[in-house]
Design a protein around this motif. Structure first.
Motif, short mmCIF file in Angstrom:
data_model
loop_
_atom_site.label_atom_id
_atom_site.label_comp_id
_atom_site.label_asym_id
_atom_site.label_seq_id
_atom_site.Cartn_x
_atom_site.Cartn_y
_atom_site.Cartn_z
N PRO A 16 -39.58 -30.69 -11.33
CA PRO A 16 -38.49 -30.59 -10.36
C PRO A 16 -38.44 -31.78 -9.40
O PRO A 16 -39.47 -32.38 -9.10
CB PRO A 16 -38.82 -29.32 -9.57
CG PRO A 16 -39.85 -28.60 -10.35
CD PRO A 16 -40.56 -29.62 -11.17
N ARG A 17 -37.23 -32.09 -8.98
CA ARG A 17 -37.06 -33.12 -7.93
C ARG A 17 -37.19 -32.44 -6.56
O ARG A 17 -36.98 -31.24 -6.43
CB ARG A 17 -35.68 -33.79 -8.07
CG ARG A 17 -35.61 -34.57 -9.39
CD ARG A 17 -34.37 -35.39 -9.46
NE ARG A 17 -34.58 -36.58 -8.61
CZ ARG A 17 -33.71 -37.55 -8.52
NH1 ARG A 17 -32.58 -37.50 -9.17
NH2 ARG A 17 -33.95 -38.58 -7.74
N PHE A 38 -43.66 -33.35 -6.49
CA PHE A 38 -42.35 -33.38 -7.13
C PHE A 38 -42.22 -34.65 -7.96
O PHE A 38 -43.08 -35.53 -7.91
CB PHE A 38 -41.24 -33.36 -6.07
CG PHE A 38 -41.15 -32.05 -5.33
CD1 PHE A 38 -40.33 -31.02 -5.80
CD2 PHE A 38 -41.87 -31.86 -4.16
CE1 PHE A 38 -40.24 -29.83 -5.10
CE2 PHE A 38 -41.78 -30.67 -3.46
CZ PHE A 38 -40.97 -29.65 -3.94
N LEU A 39 -41.12 -34.78 -8.68
CA LEU A 39 -40.86 -35.94 -9.52
C LEU A 39 -41.02 -37.24 -8.73
O LEU A 39 -41.61 -38.20 -9.22
CB LEU A 39 -39.44 -35.85 -10.11
CG LEU A 39 -39.09 -36.93 -11.13
CD1 LEU A 39 -39.82 -36.67 -12.43
CD2 LEU A 39 -37.59 -36.96 -11.37
N SER A 53 -37.92 -35.81 -16.08
CA SER A 53 -38.98 -35.68 -17.07
C SER A 53 -40.03 -36.74 -16.82
O SER A 53 -39.74 -37.83 -16.32
CB SER A 53 -38.43 -35.77 -18.49
OG SER A 53 -37.98 -37.07 -18.76
N SER A 73 -33.28 -36.77 -14.42
CA SER A 73 -32.29 -36.29 -15.38
C SER A 73 -30.90 -36.76 -14.96
O SER A 73 -30.55 -36.71 -13.78
CB SER A 73 -32.32 -34.77 -15.46
OG SER A 73 -31.26 -34.31 -16.27
N VAL A 107 -41.32 -31.35 -17.84
CA VAL A 107 -40.18 -31.14 -16.96
C VAL A 107 -40.73 -30.95 -15.55
O VAL A 107 -41.59 -30.10 -15.32
CB VAL A 107 -39.36 -29.91 -17.39
CG1 VAL A 107 -38.20 -29.67 -16.43
CG2 VAL A 107 -38.88 -30.06 -18.82
N ASP A 133 -31.49 -31.61 -10.35
CA ASP A 133 -32.61 -30.92 -9.69
C ASP A 133 -33.95 -31.18 -10.38
O ASP A 133 -34.98 -30.69 -9.92
CB ASP A 133 -32.35 -29.41 -9.66
CG ASP A 133 -32.27 -28.79 -11.05
OD1 ASP A 133 -31.84 -29.48 -12.00
OD2 ASP A 133 -32.65 -27.61 -11.17
N ARG A 134 -33.95 -32.00 -11.45
CA ARG A 134 -35.20 -32.22 -12.20
C ARG A 134 -35.21 -33.55 -12.90
O ARG A 134 -34.23 -34.29 -12.90
CB ARG A 134 -35.41 -31.10 -13.21
CG ARG A 134 -34.39 -31.13 -14.35
CD ARG A 134 -34.46 -29.93 -15.21
NE ARG A 134 -33.97 -28.79 -14.45
CZ ARG A 134 -33.83 -27.59 -14.91
NH1 ARG A 134 -34.14 -27.32 -16.14
NH2 ARG A 134 -33.36 -26.62 -14.16
#
Length: 146
Positions: A142-143, A2-3, A117, A109, A140, A114-115
């Motif tokens: 997702p978190r 994930f991010l 970059s 973001s 992009v 929920d996301r």
């Protein structure tokens, strides 16, 4: 992944994949039918290429395959949001390509919690460690769900 699992400076690698003359010609015949991609004799006479050269789009497609191998475990897939693409030298028959994906920037973001970059630099190198493609896209990602 994930991010939150990404941070500037991380490098992911994949490859190599070997490029053949037959693959260069077949790809170009279908997608980029120019003589320096489809005809070895015409390519040898070309003042810039001086030999058979893969279409940049062929190099990009092979690079994407390697990118998925390197970072395809990102949750939701490798989703691009645009970037700058360069081909500093041609891909030739017999080249063995590999990619290095370097994380440059990670930004959650502000409007979509929920996301986020991620800016990366994807360098495609040949067996002589020369860059044949450099792509700097924003992705992009997702978190991690709470």
């Amino acid at each position: 992944m994930f991010l939150e699992d990404l941070s500037p400076g991380q490098i992911f690698r994949a490859g190599p994949v070997t490029v053949t003359a037959a693959e260069i010609i077949a790809f170009a015949a279908q997608y980029d039918p120019q003589p320096f991609h489809t005809d070895a004799v015409a390519a040898a006479a070309h003042p810039l290429f001086q030999g058979l050269a893969a279409s940049g789009w062929h190099t990009a497609a092979l690079s994407m395959r390697l990118v998925v191998q390197a970072i395809g475990h990102i949750q939701g897939g490798v989703i691009g949001a645009g970037g700058e693409l360069q081909w500093p030298r041609p891909t030739r028959p017999g080249d063995e390509l590999r990619v290095e994906v370097e994380v440059l920037e990670v930004l959650p973001s502000r409007s979509r919690p929920d996301r986020g970059s991620v800016m990366v630099r994807i360098t495609t190198l040949n067996q002589a460690n020369e860059a044949v493609q450099v792509f700097a896209p924003r992705m992009v990602v997702p978190r991690r769900p709470l």
